[in-house]
Design an enzyme around this catalytic site. Structure first.
Site, PDB file in Angstrom:
ATOM      1  N   LYS A 242       0.845  -1.194   0.000  1.00  0.00           N
ATOM      2  CA  LYS A 242       0.000   0.000   0.000  1.00  0.00           C
ATOM      3  C   LYS A 242       0.881   1.246   0.000  1.00  0.00           C
ATOM      4  O   LYS A 242       1.850   1.314   0.751  1.00  0.00           O
ATOM      5  CB  LYS A 242      -0.912   0.006   1.219  1.00  0.00           C
ATOM      6  CG  LYS A 242      -1.820  -1.207   1.328  1.00  0.00           C
ATOM      7  CD  LYS A 242      -2.554  -1.240   2.660  1.00  0.00           C
ATOM      8  CE  LYS A 242      -1.596  -1.471   3.818  1.00  0.00           C
ATOM      9  NZ  LYS A 242      -2.278  -1.502   5.123  1.00  0.00           N
ATOM     10  N   ALA A 248      -1.970   1.196  -4.675  1.00  0.00           N
ATOM     11  CA  ALA A 248      -1.517  -0.085  -4.129  1.00  0.00           C
ATOM     12  C   ALA A 248      -1.116  -1.019  -5.258  1.00  0.00           C
ATOM     13  O   ALA A 248      -1.648  -0.940  -6.367  1.00  0.00           O
ATOM     14  CB  ALA A 248      -2.608  -0.722  -3.272  1.00  0.00           C
ATOM     15  N   GLY A 285      -7.733   4.598  10.223  1.00  0.00           N
ATOM     16  CA  GLY A 285      -8.491   3.382   9.931  1.00  0.00           C
ATOM     17  C   GLY A 285      -8.504   2.963   8.486  1.00  0.00           C
ATOM     18  O   GLY A 285      -9.096   1.939   8.148  1.00  0.00           O
ATOM     19  N   ASP A 288      -6.961  -0.676   7.772  1.00  0.00           N
ATOM     20  CA  ASP A 288      -7.845  -1.773   8.148  1.00  0.00           C
ATOM     21  C   ASP A 288      -8.980  -1.908   7.140  1.00  0.00           C
ATOM     22  O   ASP A 288      -9.347  -3.024   6.742  1.00  0.00           O
ATOM     23  CB  ASP A 288      -8.429  -1.543   9.539  1.00  0.00           C
ATOM     24  CG  ASP A 288      -7.361  -1.368  10.601  1.00  0.00           C
ATOM     25  OD1 ASP A 288      -6.261  -1.923  10.440  1.00  0.00           O
ATOM     26  OD2 ASP A 288      -7.638  -0.657  11.595  1.00  0.00           O
ATOM     27  N   ASP A 324     -13.307   4.942  13.517  1.00  0.00           N
ATOM     28  CA  ASP A 324     -12.312   3.993  13.021  1.00  0.00           C
ATOM     29  C   ASP A 324     -12.942   2.864  12.228  1.00  0.00           C
ATOM     30  O   ASP A 324     -12.250   2.145  11.510  1.00  0.00           O
ATOM     31  CB  ASP A 324     -11.543   3.367  14.197  1.00  0.00           C
ATOM     32  CG  ASP A 324     -10.578   4.340  14.852  1.00  0.00           C
ATOM     33  OD1 ASP A 324     -10.626   5.542  14.530  1.00  0.00           O
ATOM     34  OD2 ASP A 324      -9.780   3.901  15.700  1.00  0.00           O
TER      35      ASP A 324
END
Length: 371
Positions: A242, A248, A285, A288, A324
């Site tokens: 990333k 990415a 966040g 994730d 988040d």
């Protein structure tokens, strides 16, 4: 309150029931600032939940997958809140254990700034937490292996020696284990010594699917390109590097050339997808959420480029919200955006409210061409 050291009974399928994804790791009660500024200057905080692995679990459940979160929490009110809040997303919490020895649920406070900036502050109160007592002896392998995917992160390895032993055991290559997904998630402040770079590299090499930020790889291993990272981490069948706003890159081992063997041999197909332009509300966040989006598309057996795009879309969902944990766009809506041609994808700009859809009465347009 559930009896100490017993699995929490509030889950949806019961321990051992098969699910799409099992996510293991500590979640904490998170206190978000009422306004920007130093922690010393913030007058009030709002309670929510946070934890890399539970964030992934919640996002995947909200996207329609069956997910089990496994952890340990204290026999306290904060533990109650975590189990209830995570379960409210549709996550199975039946394998969460309550600590019987007085270890508390972890909590933390953070500022509103980007984690990558020097102004960002995080105050953790997690030393000696219930989750730090996770070990091969306290966690049930049948529960851990009850999904098609087992998602882990490097944060767990840093919590304690027992947690590290558990992580090493789960990264052992065995024919019967599920696909092991590992997000490096380097948190320098959590490591008690200088073993982090070596440990995280070993764990990454033992996984089947690895997520790592280019900034993490530079800090941990002095590696400065996706190709260099792949050379250092050749074993996983899939490696995703990333690069934040720059997008990415996924390295996918070609079938028949070592994919799934963990030998580090074979040839890769390399796919890069640019990130989206986003009106950021809270820069926390996204990593994730990206992992959740990529895993969701992987479970659906979508092409690699679509997996990366769904990762970016899920990251955009959390970046345009204050918390988040994101509430993703409806699957059909996300699929429509992920299927855009390259020019249209590059022209998207997503702002708050985009996940609710476009062009419907009373709803904000979700995608605006960039200038």
């Amino acid at each position: 309150m559930p009896a100490p050291e017993e699995a929490d009974p509030t889950g949806h399928g019961g321990p051992g029931a098969r699910v799409d994804v099992v996510s293991l790791g500590e979640s904490m009660v998170t206190f978000l600032p009422s306004r920007p500024g130093r922690l010393a200057d913030v007058p009030a905080f709002t309670r929510t939940i946070g934890g890399a692995e539970s964030n992934v679990a919640c996002a995947l459940a909200a996207a329609g997958h069956t997910v089990r979160w496994i952890s340990r929490v204290g026999s306290d009110g904060f533990g109650d809140h975590l189990v209830e809040a995570i379960g409210a997303y549709g996550v199975d919490t039946s394998a969460v254990r309550r600590d019987a020895d007085g270890r508390p649920t972890g909590i933390y406070f953070r500022t509103a700034t980007d984690r990558s900036t020097t102004a960002h502050e995080v105050a953790y109160y997690r030393a000696g937490s219930a989750a730090s007592a996770m070990s091969p002896g306290t966690m049930d392998r049948a529960d851990l292996w009850s999904g098609r995917v087992l998602h882990l992160s490097g944060i767990t390895a840093a919590l304690s020696d027992d947690c590290l032993a558990l992580m090493r055991a789960l990264h052992e290559r065995r024919a019967e284990r599920p696909l092991v997904s590992f997000d490096v998630n380097h948190r320098p402040a959590l490591w008690r010594d200088d073993s982090g770079p070596r440990v995280l590299l070993d764990l990454a090499r033992g996984a089947d699917l690895v997520f790592v930020g280019d900034d993490e790889a530079a800090q941990l291993w002095d590696l400065h390109s996706p190709e260099a990272i792949r050379e250092a981490v050749p074993e996983p069948a899939v490696l995703v590097v990333k690069a934040g706003a720059d997008g990415a890159t996924a390295f996918v081992r070609d079938p028949g050339t070592g994919a799934g063997t963990g030998t580090g041999t074979g040839t890769d197909t390399v796919t890069s997808v640019p990130a989206l332009a986003v009106d950021v509300v809270a820069p926390v966040g996204a990593g994730d959420a990206f992992a959740a989006g990529f895993l969701s598309a992987t479970l659906r057996d979508l092409p690699t480029a679509a997996r990366l795009r769904h990762g970016h879309l899920m990251a955009a969902a959390v970046l345009t919200d204050a918390g988040d944990v994101c509430v993703p766009a409806a699957r059909a809506h996300a699929d429509r955006l992920a299927a855009l041609d390259d020019a249209a994808w590059g022209a998207l700009r997503l702002g708050p409210g985009w996940t609710s859809g476009a062009g419907e009465p009373g709803q904000r347009q979700e995608a605006v061409p960039t200038s």
